[in-house]
Motif scaffolding. Structure first.
Motif, PDB file in Angstrom:
ATOM      1  N   SER A  53       0.833  -1.212   0.000  1.00  0.00           N
ATOM      2  CA  SER A  53       0.000   0.000   0.000  1.00  0.00           C
ATOM      3  C   SER A  53       0.862   1.255   0.000  1.00  0.00           C
ATOM      4  O   SER A  53       0.545   2.233  -0.678  1.00  0.00           O
ATOM      5  CB  SER A  53      -0.925   0.019   1.216  1.00  0.00           C
ATOM      6  OG  SER A  53      -1.909  -0.970   1.104  1.00  0.00           O
ATOM      7  N   PHE A  54       1.948   1.238   0.758  1.00  0.00           N
ATOM      8  CA  PHE A  54       2.830   2.400   0.826  1.00  0.00           C
ATOM      9  C   PHE A  54       3.408   2.706  -0.558  1.00  0.00           C
ATOM     10  O   PHE A  54       3.528   3.868  -0.939  1.00  0.00           O
ATOM     11  CB  PHE A  54       3.974   2.180   1.811  1.00  0.00           C
ATOM     12  CG  PHE A  54       3.550   1.966   3.248  1.00  0.00           C
ATOM     13  CD1 PHE A  54       2.286   2.297   3.707  1.00  0.00           C
ATOM     14  CD2 PHE A  54       4.441   1.426   4.158  1.00  0.00           C
ATOM     15  CE1 PHE A  54       1.904   2.100   5.028  1.00  0.00           C
ATOM     16  CE2 PHE A  54       4.091   1.228   5.485  1.00  0.00           C
ATOM     17  CZ  PHE A  54       2.827   1.565   5.921  1.00  0.00           C
ATOM     18  N   LYS A  55       3.759   1.665  -1.300  1.00  0.00           N
ATOM     19  CA  LYS A  55       4.317   1.863  -2.644  1.00  0.00           C
ATOM     20  C   LYS A  55       3.318   2.522  -3.578  1.00  0.00           C
ATOM     21  O   LYS A  55       3.695   3.191  -4.527  1.00  0.00           O
ATOM     22  CB  LYS A  55       4.780   0.530  -3.231  1.00  0.00           C
ATOM     23  CG  LYS A  55       6.066   0.021  -2.618  1.00  0.00           C
ATOM     24  CD  LYS A  55       6.506  -1.280  -3.254  1.00  0.00           C
ATOM     25  CE  LYS A  55       7.796  -1.770  -2.635  1.00  0.00           C
ATOM     26  NZ  LYS A  55       8.222  -3.052  -3.204  1.00  0.00           N
ATOM     27  N   GLU A  56       2.036   2.332  -3.298  1.00  0.00           N
ATOM     28  CA  GLU A  56       0.979   2.952  -4.100  1.00  0.00           C
ATOM     29  C   GLU A  56       0.653   4.359  -3.599  1.00  0.00           C
ATOM     30  O   GLU A  56      -0.247   5.006  -4.110  1.00  0.00           O
ATOM     31  CB  GLU A  56      -0.290   2.084  -4.065  1.00  0.00           C
ATOM     32  CG  GLU A  56      -0.115   0.702  -4.668  1.00  0.00           C
ATOM     33  CD  GLU A  56       0.182   0.752  -6.152  1.00  0.00           C
ATOM     34  OE1 GLU A  56      -0.440   1.567  -6.862  1.00  0.00           O
ATOM     35  OE2 GLU A  56       1.055  -0.017  -6.595  1.00  0.00           O
ATOM     36  N   GLY A  57       1.360   4.805  -2.560  1.00  0.00           N
ATOM     37  CA  GLY A  57       1.135   6.134  -2.010  1.00  0.00           C
ATOM     38  C   GLY A  57       0.009   6.200  -0.998  1.00  0.00           C
ATOM     39  O   GLY A  57      -0.470   7.280  -0.667  1.00  0.00           O
ATOM     40  N   ASN A  58      -0.423   5.047  -0.499  1.00  0.00           N
ATOM     41  CA  ASN A  58      -1.542   4.995   0.432  1.00  0.00           C
ATOM     42  C   ASN A  58      -1.035   4.653   1.837  1.00  0.00           C
ATOM     43  O   ASN A  58      -1.149   3.513   2.292  1.00  0.00           O
ATOM     44  CB  ASN A  58      -2.575   3.971  -0.050  1.00  0.00           C
ATOM     45  CG  ASN A  58      -3.847   4.018   0.743  1.00  0.00           C
ATOM     46  OD1 ASN A  58      -3.994   4.806   1.676  1.00  0.00           O
ATOM     47  ND2 ASN A  58      -4.785   3.166   0.385  1.00  0.00           N
ATOM     48  N   LEU A  59      -0.501   5.653   2.515  1.00  0.00           N
ATOM     49  CA  LEU A  59       0.080   5.442   3.838  1.00  0.00           C
ATOM     50  C   LEU A  59      -0.973   5.053   4.864  1.00  0.00           C
ATOM     51  O   LEU A  59      -0.835   4.054   5.570  1.00  0.00           O
ATOM     52  CB  LEU A  59       0.826   6.711   4.274  1.00  0.00           C
ATOM     53  CG  LEU A  59       1.595   6.665   5.571  1.00  0.00           C
ATOM     54  CD1 LEU A  59       2.660   5.577   5.550  1.00  0.00           C
ATOM     55  CD2 LEU A  59       2.245   8.012   5.844  1.00  0.00           C
ATOM     56  N   ALA A  60      -2.041   5.830   4.941  1.00  0.00           N
ATOM     57  CA  ALA A  60      -3.092   5.546   5.932  1.00  0.00           C
ATOM     58  C   ALA A  60      -3.764   4.205   5.654  1.00  0.00           C
ATOM     59  O   ALA A  60      -3.986   3.413   6.573  1.00  0.00           O
ATOM     60  CB  ALA A  60      -4.126   6.661   5.935  1.00  0.00           C
ATOM     61  N   GLY A  61      -4.080   3.939   4.404  1.00  0.00           N
ATOM     62  CA  GLY A  61      -4.712   2.668   4.042  1.00  0.00           C
ATOM     63  C   GLY A  61      -3.838   1.480   4.380  1.00  0.00           C
ATOM     64  O   GLY A  61      -4.326   0.441   4.835  1.00  0.00           O
ATOM     65  N   GLY A  62      -2.530   1.620   4.164  1.00  0.00           N
ATOM     66  CA  GLY A  62      -1.602   0.542   4.502  1.00  0.00           C
ATOM     67  C   GLY A  62      -1.570   0.267   5.991  1.00  0.00           C
ATOM     68  O   GLY A  62      -1.559  -0.883   6.425  1.00  0.00           O
ATOM     69  N   GLY A  87      -2.798  -3.135   7.773  1.00  0.00           N
ATOM     70  CA  GLY A  87      -1.886  -3.873   8.648  1.00  0.00           C
ATOM     71  C   GLY A  87      -2.477  -4.094  10.033  1.00  0.00           C
ATOM     72  O   GLY A  87      -2.348  -5.177  10.601  1.00  0.00           O
ATOM     73  N   LEU A  88      -3.131  -3.076  10.561  1.00  0.00           N
ATOM     74  CA  LEU A  88      -3.785  -3.218  11.863  1.00  0.00           C
ATOM     75  C   LEU A  88      -4.862  -4.292  11.825  1.00  0.00           C
ATOM     76  O   LEU A  88      -4.988  -5.098  12.756  1.00  0.00           O
ATOM     77  CB  LEU A  88      -4.385  -1.884  12.317  1.00  0.00           C
ATOM     78  CG  LEU A  88      -3.388  -0.862  12.859  1.00  0.00           C
ATOM     79  CD1 LEU A  88      -4.004   0.524  12.907  1.00  0.00           C
ATOM     80  CD2 LEU A  88      -2.900  -1.293  14.238  1.00  0.00           C
TER      81      LEU A  88
END
Length: 159
Positions: A132-141, A145-146
């Motif tokens: 998700s981080f690689k796609e620019g989605n920090l919050a979603g990642g 993960g949670l």
């Protein structure tokens, strides 16, 4: 030139921030407007992250937390472990430490939380977050993960 007089450049009045130097050079000051800092999350993303943290902690009985920022030193794992040790109940704590600048994601667990979250489950959650981080989605990642860690840990054990 006397104090309070307006300096002239030939026949033209000098503008705001301009000064005529003694050697005839024109010095021009340019106003710099500082940019407000950009925040990593929008309000809606913060609300989602807060809800995911609350639900994860409530459902599992473990204390989930997220750290986003630089991890001091070259050893990101050690820095994350030091942050984890500062939590209220380190034995029941789960820390997700993300340092985008260092390209590091660390999940640190305490004694009780490690019993319920084996390394394999944590690695899968990290892989999901990184995708998700690689796609620019920090919050979603982080939310994803949670959820994965919550599912892996399961509900609070009955005593």
């Amino acid at each position: 030139m006397a104090t309070g007089e307006i300096a002239q450049r030939g026949d033209v009045e000098l503008g705001y921030g301009e000064a005529l130097m003694a050697d005839g050079r024109l010095s021009v000051a340019v106003e710099q407007k500082p940019q407000p800092p950009t925040l990593p999350f929008r309000s809606a993303e913060l609300a989602q992250l807060d809800e995911a943290l609350t639900l994860s902690s409530r459902e599992t009985g473990l204390d989930f937390s997220v750290y986003l920022g630089e991890l001091d030193g070259d050893d990101t794992r050690k820095a994350a472990e030091e942050l984890h040790a500062q939590t209220l109940r380190p034995t029941h704590a789960v820390l997700i430490a993300v340092s985008p600048g260092q390209r590091a994601v660390e999940i640190v667990t305490g004694d009780e939380s490690h019993r319920r979250l084996p390394d394999r489950g944590c690695k899968l959650a990290v892989m999901s977050m990184v995708a998700s981080f690689k796609e620019g989605n920090l919050a979603g990642g982080l939310v994803s993960g949670l959820r994965m860690l919550t599912d892996q840990a399961g509900p609070t054990p009955r005593r």
